[in-house]
Design an enzyme around this catalytic site. Structure first.
Site, PDB file in Angstrom:
ATOM      1  N   CYS A 147      -6.303  12.538   9.048  1.00  0.00           N
ATOM      2  CA  CYS A 147      -6.297  13.198   7.739  1.00  0.00           C
ATOM      3  C   CYS A 147      -7.569  13.009   6.931  1.00  0.00           C
ATOM      4  O   CYS A 147      -8.259  13.983   6.630  1.00  0.00           O
ATOM      5  CB  CYS A 147      -5.094  12.714   6.941  1.00  0.00           C
ATOM      6  SG  CYS A 147      -3.558  12.961   7.820  1.00  0.00           S
ATOM      7  N   GLU A 156       2.291  17.571   1.742  1.00  0.00           N
ATOM      8  CA  GLU A 156       2.983  16.333   2.099  1.00  0.00           C
ATOM      9  C   GLU A 156       2.024  15.156   1.909  1.00  0.00           C
ATOM     10  O   GLU A 156       0.864  15.252   2.240  1.00  0.00           O
ATOM     11  CB  GLU A 156       3.435  16.430   3.565  1.00  0.00           C
ATOM     12  CG  GLU A 156       4.149  15.215   4.082  1.00  0.00           C
ATOM     13  CD  GLU A 156       5.323  14.815   3.195  1.00  0.00           C
ATOM     14  OE1 GLU A 156       6.257  15.606   3.022  1.00  0.00           O
ATOM     15  OE2 GLU A 156       5.284  13.679   2.658  1.00  0.00           O
TER      16      GLU A 156
HETATM   17  C1  UGA Z   1      -3.263   9.562   4.488  1.00  0.00           C
HETATM   18  C2  UGA Z   1      -2.748   9.496   3.049  1.00  0.00           C
HETATM   19  O1  UGA Z   1      -2.627   8.144   2.629  1.00  0.00           O
HETATM   20  C3  UGA Z   1      -1.393  10.196   2.928  1.00  0.00           C
HETATM   21  O2  UGA Z   1      -0.983  10.214   1.554  1.00  0.00           O
HETATM   22  C4  UGA Z   1      -1.532  11.632   3.445  1.00  0.00           C
HETATM   23  O3  UGA Z   1      -0.293  12.305   3.418  1.00  0.00           O
HETATM   24  C5  UGA Z   1      -2.027  11.601   4.876  1.00  0.00           C
HETATM   25  O4  UGA Z   1      -3.304  10.917   4.920  1.00  0.00           O
HETATM   26  C6  UGA Z   1      -2.172  13.013   5.324  1.00  0.00           C
HETATM   27  O5  UGA Z   1      -2.953  13.754   4.728  1.00  0.00           O
HETATM   28  O6  UGA Z   1      -1.429  13.430   6.210  1.00  0.00           O
HETATM   29  P1  UGA Z   1      -2.757   8.170   6.737  1.00  0.00           P
HETATM   30  O7  UGA Z   1      -3.973   8.842   7.263  1.00  0.00           O
HETATM   31  O8  UGA Z   1      -1.509   8.164   7.535  1.00  0.00           O
HETATM   32  O9  UGA Z   1      -2.362   8.811   5.298  1.00  0.00           O
HETATM   33  O10 UGA Z   1      -3.108   6.642   6.489  1.00  0.00           O
HETATM   34  P2  UGA Z   1      -3.592   5.714   5.278  1.00  0.00           P
HETATM   35  O11 UGA Z   1      -2.624   4.636   5.098  1.00  0.00           O
HETATM   36  O12 UGA Z   1      -3.934   6.514   4.082  1.00  0.00           O
HETATM   37  O13 UGA Z   1      -4.916   5.085   5.913  1.00  0.00           O
HETATM   38  C7  UGA Z   1      -6.032   5.891   6.272  1.00  0.00           C
HETATM   39  C8  UGA Z   1      -7.170   5.041   6.745  1.00  0.00           C
HETATM   40  O14 UGA Z   1      -7.757   4.328   5.663  1.00  0.00           O
HETATM   41  C9  UGA Z   1      -6.798   3.968   7.781  1.00  0.00           C
HETATM   42  O15 UGA Z   1      -7.778   3.967   8.794  1.00  0.00           O
HETATM   43  C10 UGA Z   1      -6.821   2.675   7.005  1.00  0.00           C
HETATM   44  O16 UGA Z   1      -7.152   1.577   7.820  1.00  0.00           O
HETATM   45  C11 UGA Z   1      -7.930   2.970   6.006  1.00  0.00           C
HETATM   46  N1  UGA Z   1      -7.836   2.168   4.761  1.00  0.00           N
HETATM   47  C12 UGA Z   1      -6.784   2.329   3.913  1.00  0.00           C
HETATM   48  C13 UGA Z   1      -8.859   1.277   4.454  1.00  0.00           C
HETATM   49  O17 UGA Z   1      -9.838   1.122   5.213  1.00  0.00           O
HETATM   50  N2  UGA Z   1      -8.779   0.562   3.280  1.00  0.00           N
HETATM   51  C14 UGA Z   1      -7.751   0.712   2.414  1.00  0.00           C
HETATM   52  O18 UGA Z   1      -7.755   0.017   1.359  1.00  0.00           O
HETATM   53  C15 UGA Z   1      -6.717   1.597   2.741  1.00  0.00           C
END
Ligand code: UGA
Length: 445
Positions: free
Chosen positions: A261, A152
């Protein structure tokens, strides 16, 4: 219409079940947590996820979605059984598979008809084979089943939209016909589908998360360099993102990634690599850079305030990202620990994550809103870029602060505007670093 059973009712399980029900299927959600199931039956969700409650309630009322703690009841009609349980860090860097093992055994014991078991949990490569052997061992001998990996990719905070509009669906199995049958469940989503073998599908998930984490650490490393050389990382990312080979997403510098994740999956991939005799140097650097981002807050506060002892520091945002109440591996928790170790008093506000943060921290003053947190503080630190922080009355915030220091850990605000308002404002590598000093050194040379 298909009969689908989903085991696990957290982000992945609940969202998957709700989406399949919304597509017209009959769905049963199984969870071993009786209280969770009792609340779900009343339409109360265990997680904060925009729009999900409405879809759950609508489909439950239409009779397409129900919840149970009983495998026997939940599996009675099942043609497809999704495993969507947690695979947390096992404390040694690997993934704890106990919930997957329990689910596989419970499926086997409740099996009364042929099914396809589909694994949605993020699991180490080879777990599909493990699930197969557990079911084989515990089922009645004459019932057939197949195991398909279907990782997923939904994100917390936009789970529903991601589930309904996936970039791709990945299916892997040693039984190609079974994978093709699972593909039919997704046909209406009209997205690319990749059918491959079991281990490759499992690896696509880890490689995707590790790559996204690496992008974040990459831009954070560039940010650290920009900060020293006086370049603006937001504009650097913009300039890079127009290159089609690079793209604009996941280039936001800040306090690094958190959540349930990325940290767990990068560590688990490293562990798998090491077990297989590989030396995952890049993945190690991804984690190290991410850890160092949390220190940025402490270093910049010390630059401005010197000793942090007894200073009141207000944190805006505690969730690991906006639109979720999840604080697992959230930058806020590490920042709080560093601040408290330095003797600072921490006040904090988050629209939905304060309850979860309170359960894992001590000594934090949780406030009713951003204004209450900021009042009397020596500095405000923006940790999570919630929408509601975009339109704060910053004049009011400034007037109530002891000193008008604002550290913007997510580059939410425009620095010119904030500085014009009289804030001592610092974003992450937004230009104006010690570039003059660098130039002077160059002149001297
Ligand atoms: C992530 C993946 O994006 C999903 O595709 C995956 O399904 C999921 O893990 C999982 O394995 O279950 P998620 O952890 O919900 O999703 O959140 P993200 O939106 O990916 O953000 C993760 C972290 O990265 C957050 O702390 C966010 O603040 C940080 N982030 C994201 C940054 O610091 N910079 C960015 O440019 C993007």
């Amino acid at each position: 219409m298909k009969n689908i059973t989903v085991i696990g009712t957290s982000y992945v399980g609940l969202t998957t079940g709700a989406c399949f029900a919304d597509m017209g299927n009959q769905v049963v959600g199984i969870d071993v947590d009786e209280e969770k199931i009792a609340r779900l039956r009343q339409g109360i969700l265990p997680i904060h996820e925009p729009g999900l409650q409405e879809v759950v309630v609508r489909n439950a009322n239409a009779g397409r979605l129900r919840f149970t703690t009983s495998y026997e009841e939940g599996m009675r009609e099942a043609e497809f059984v999704f495993i969507a349980v947690g695979t947390p860090d096992d404390g040694k860097g690997g993934a704890d598979l106990s919930q997957v093992r329990t689910a596989a055994q419970s499926i086997a014991e409740a099996l009364t008809r042929p099914v396809i078991v589909i694994n949605k949990s993020t699991v180490p490569i080879g777990t599909g084979d493990l699930v197969t052997s557990i079911i084989d061992e515990h089922k009645q001998s004459d019932i057939s089943f197949s195991v398909v990996s279907n990782p997923e990719f939904l994100r917390e905070g936009s789970a529903l939209a991601d589930c309904m509009n996936p970039d791709r669906v990945v299916l892997g199995s040693t039984d190609r016909a079974a994978a093709e049958t699972v593909a039919t469940l997704y046909l209406s989503l009209k997205c690319p589908m990749i059918i491959t073998d079991l281990r490759t599908a499992e690896m696509i998930k880890y490689a995707s998360n590790a790559f996204l984490a690496a992008r974040i650490s990459f831009i954070n490393e560039i940010a650290a360099i920009c900060e020293q050389l006086g370049a603006d990382v937001k504009e650097v990312a913009l300039g890079m993102g127009f290159d089609k080979r690079i793209g604009p997403a996941f280039l936001e510098a800040g306090l690094g990634f958190g959540g349930s994740c990325f940290p767990k999956d990068v560590k688990a991939l490293m562990w798998m690599a090491q077990e297989a005799g590989q030396h995952p140097q890049l993945l190690q650097a991804v984690m190290d850079i991410n850890r160092d981002r949390r220190q940025w807050v402490i270093q910049r506060l010390r630059d401005r305030l010197g000793d942090l002892h007894s200073k009141r520091i207000a944190l805006l945002g505690l969730a690991f990202k906006p639109n979720t109440d999840d604080v697992r591996e959230a930058p806020s928790l590490e920042v709080i620990a560093h601040l408290q170790a330095a003797g600072a008093c921490v006040a904090a506000y988050d629209p939905v994550a304060m309850g979860n943060a309170a359960a894992v921290t001590e000594g934090v003053e949780f406030c009713s809103d951003a204004y209450a947190a900021a009042a009397g503080s020596d500095a405000v630190v923006l940790i999570t870029e919630w929408n509601e922080f975009k339109n704060l009355d910053l004049e009011r915030i400034k007037a109530s602060m002891h000193r008008p220091i604002l550290l913007d850990g997510r580059n939410l605000y425009e620095h010119d505007e904030l500085r014009r308002m009289g804030f001592d404002y610092l974003g992450v590598a937004r230009g104006g670093g010690p570039v003059e000093a660098v130039r002077e050194q160059q002149v001297i040379r």
